[in-house]
Design an enzyme around this catalytic site. Structure first.
Site, PDB file in Angstrom:
ATOM      1  N   ASP A  13       0.783  -1.476  -0.116  1.00  0.00           N
ATOM      2  CA  ASP A  13      -0.026  -0.039  -0.018  1.00  0.00           C
ATOM      3  C   ASP A  13       0.924   1.266   0.102  1.00  0.00           C
ATOM      4  OD1 ASP A  13      -2.187  -1.616   0.229  1.00  0.00           O
ATOM      5  OD2 ASP A  13      -2.298  -1.761   2.375  1.00  0.00           O
ATOM      6  N   LYS A  16       1.809   2.072  -5.048  1.00  0.00           N
ATOM      7  CA  LYS A  16       2.326   1.556  -6.424  1.00  0.00           C
ATOM      8  C   LYS A  16       1.434   1.902  -7.579  1.00  0.00           C
ATOM      9  CE  LYS A  16       2.250  -2.368  -4.323  1.00  0.00           C
ATOM     10  NZ  LYS A  16       1.943  -2.173  -2.890  1.00  0.00           N
ATOM     11  N   GLY A  40      -4.590  -4.351  -3.978  1.00  0.00           N
ATOM     12  CA  GLY A  40      -5.647  -3.090  -4.031  1.00  0.00           C
ATOM     13  C   GLY A  40      -4.737  -1.864  -4.472  1.00  0.00           C
ATOM     14  N   HIS A  41      -4.877  -1.583  -5.678  1.00  0.00           N
ATOM     15  CA  HIS A  41      -3.970  -0.316  -6.218  1.00  0.00           C
ATOM     16  C   HIS A  41      -4.727   0.809  -6.891  1.00  0.00           C
ATOM     17  CE1 HIS A  41      -0.246  -3.218  -7.190  1.00  0.00           C
ATOM     18  NE2 HIS A  41      -0.776  -3.437  -5.907  1.00  0.00           N
ATOM     19  N   GLN A 224       2.122  -6.275  -3.272  1.00  0.00           N
ATOM     20  CA  GLN A 224       2.419  -6.122  -2.007  1.00  0.00           C
ATOM     21  C   GLN A 224       3.922  -5.396  -1.747  1.00  0.00           C
ATOM     22  OE1 GLN A 224       1.541  -9.498  -3.170  1.00  0.00           O
ATOM     23  NE2 GLN A 224      -0.560  -8.579  -2.907  1.00  0.00           N
TER      24      GLN A 224
END
Ligand code: GDP
Ligand code: IMO
Ligand code: MG
Length: 427
Positions: A13, A16, A40-41, A224
């Site tokens: 988080d 990215k 989750g980007h 990650q």
């Protein structure tokens, strides 16, 4: 031609999605190499937000290939939903998506096993997306791969074998083993999903190789962060894949000699979701204030993220593990509202000073963070050059750069694509 890996330097988080979206402007292809929908980007452009889980964060740039490499674990239903959401926004209209035929498939029994394990006393705090059990099946050489979705007999046999083997475990964990009818439904659903995914499926290792040889700029998008790496992270509180830069070569099927640069990303502070050591974590009001200021809630699960000061010895470890050439610093604006900003600059353990986060969990628990502090710097969201930043913010950046040992390529001062100070070209 240039091949750049973008990778998280902390526990995920780091931003990215935002950084990859910016760098994708100059790339021909953006390639995910590991993990799955545990990621989750977040991309924000002109105030409009998109969160990607499986599809690479180059998706907002029409015509750029979005590749899901063989090292990923893909839930076909989640991927179909994400494709549909993108297509609703007019994205992925021109054959940009490429899904590796060797990627592993997450099936409902993976989520079932993970959910039961997470109810046990020593939970990891996973995203419950079936990531761990799918990678376990892969390493046990019983996994279902994307190419198996086009071979009904093989798929049926694999599902039966897996469910037979997992049923005693499911019982042991207090669950109800899947019935024959459950299995038949799952196989039918997977075959139907496979048919819908068929137009996107190809040999992505070969496709990426050919793009590189043809002289295209290619971006590998990590998921990650390095400290969640299965081998080098804060085990067992890690994910189940290689999140460090080396994982890109392995996950895509590209030799290390093809990589030109590794760009890491770090927040100006630290967060982690789920269990595991976090020596600079802030508890009580201090942690809650940082969480609120940074909007630190999981992009995948919505869970509140644990928040704390920047951990420079942990960052040094992340930089070293991925051999980073440069760093993007994100969320510097979030600290602006604080009267004083601290960061851990070293650890003390048994009378010694350590410049990296120790590896053994007992040592991490005993290690004492050594903090340095800086005065706060107020709002900086409008800054577009380093010179426009107030002095204390620049001094903080200089200190991080010096202690991390690599130069900054970008400083992010807000979630939006535009809220960025670009310092060096990535390609
Ligand atoms: P990722 O998983 O590394 O892509 O990061 P996430 O998207 O899970 O979390 C990063 C969060 O911070 C998202 O909500 C982003 O929109 C937001 N973000 C990224 N960069 C900045 C920044 O510089 N400032 C602020 N305030 N928010 C940012
Ligand atoms: P992005 O790509 C933050 C964490 C989970 C848990 C551990 C294992 O958005 O940075 P898993 O479901 O992978 O088996 O969970 O890893 N985790 C993440 N934390 N960002 C992520 O992805 C993460 N993906 C997994 O919270 O602690
Ligand atoms: Mg995320």
């Amino acid at each position: 031609m240039s091949v750049v890996i973008v990778v998280g330097a902390q526990w995920g988080d780091e931003g990215k999605g935002k950084v990859v979206d910016i760098l994708a402007e100059k790339a021909e292809a953006v390639v995910r190499y590991g993990g799955g929908a545990n990621a989750g980007h977040t991309l924000v452009i002109g105030g409009r937000k998109l969160v990607t889980h499986l599809i690479p964060s180059g998706v907002l740039h029409p015509g750029k290939a979005c590749v899901l490499g063989d090292g990923m674990v893909v839930d076909p239903q989640t991927l179909l939903e994400e494709i549909a959401a993108c297509q609703d926004r007019g994205l992925l209209a021109g054959g940009e998506l490429k899904v590796g035929e060797g990627a592993h498939v997450i099936l409902p029994y993976h989520r079932l096993v993970e959910g039961l394990r997470e109810e046990q006393r020593k939970a990891i705090g996973t995203t419950r997306r079936g990531i761990g059990p799918a990678y376990e099946a892969k390493v046990a050489r019983r996994g279902v791969r994307i190419r198996d979705l086009f071979r009904p007999a093989r798929l049926r046999e694999l599902v039966t074998q897996n469910v037979d083997e997992l049923s005693p475990l499911i019982l042991h964990l207090g669950g109800t083993p899947p019935t024959a009818s459950d299995q038949a439904t799952w196989v039918d659903e997977a075959l139907a999903a496979g048919e819908r995914l068929r137009p996107f499926v190809c040999d992505t290792s070969r496709w990426v190789h050919d793009a590189i040889v043809a002289g295209k700029h290619v971006l590998f998008e990590g998921a990650q962060g390095g400290l969640l790496d299965i081998d080098h992270g804060t085990y067992p509180y890690v994910t189940s894949s290689s999140t460090i830069a080396a994982g890109a070569c392995q996950g895509v099927g590209i030799g290390p000699s093809k990589i030109d640069k590794v760009i890491g990303i770090t927040k100006a502070y630290a967060t982690r979701v789920g269990g595991g050591p976090f020596p600079t974590e802030l508890h009580g009001d201090a942690g809650e204030n940082l969480r609120k200021a940074g909007g630190e809630y999981g992009a995948t699960t919505g869970r509140p993220r644990r928040c704390g000061w920047l951990d420079l010895p942990a960052l040094r470890l992340g930089v070293r593990l991925s051999g980073m050439d440069g760093l993007a610093l994100t969320k510097l604006d979030v600290l602006g509202g604080l009267p004083e900003v601290s960061a851990c600059v070293a650890y003390k353990l048994d009378g010694r000073e350590l410049d990296e986060l120790p590896q053994d969990p007992d040592d991490v628990a005993r290690a004492e963070p050594v903090y340095a502090s800086w005065p706060g710097w107020g709002p900086i969201g409008d800054a577009r050059t380093i010179d426009a930043l107030p002095d204390p913010a620049r001094r903080y950046i200089d200190a991080i750069e010096r202690l991390a040992g690599v130069p900054f390529t970008m400083v992010s001062v807000g979630a939006d694509r535009a809220e960025t100070i670009l310092l060096r070209d990535a390609f």
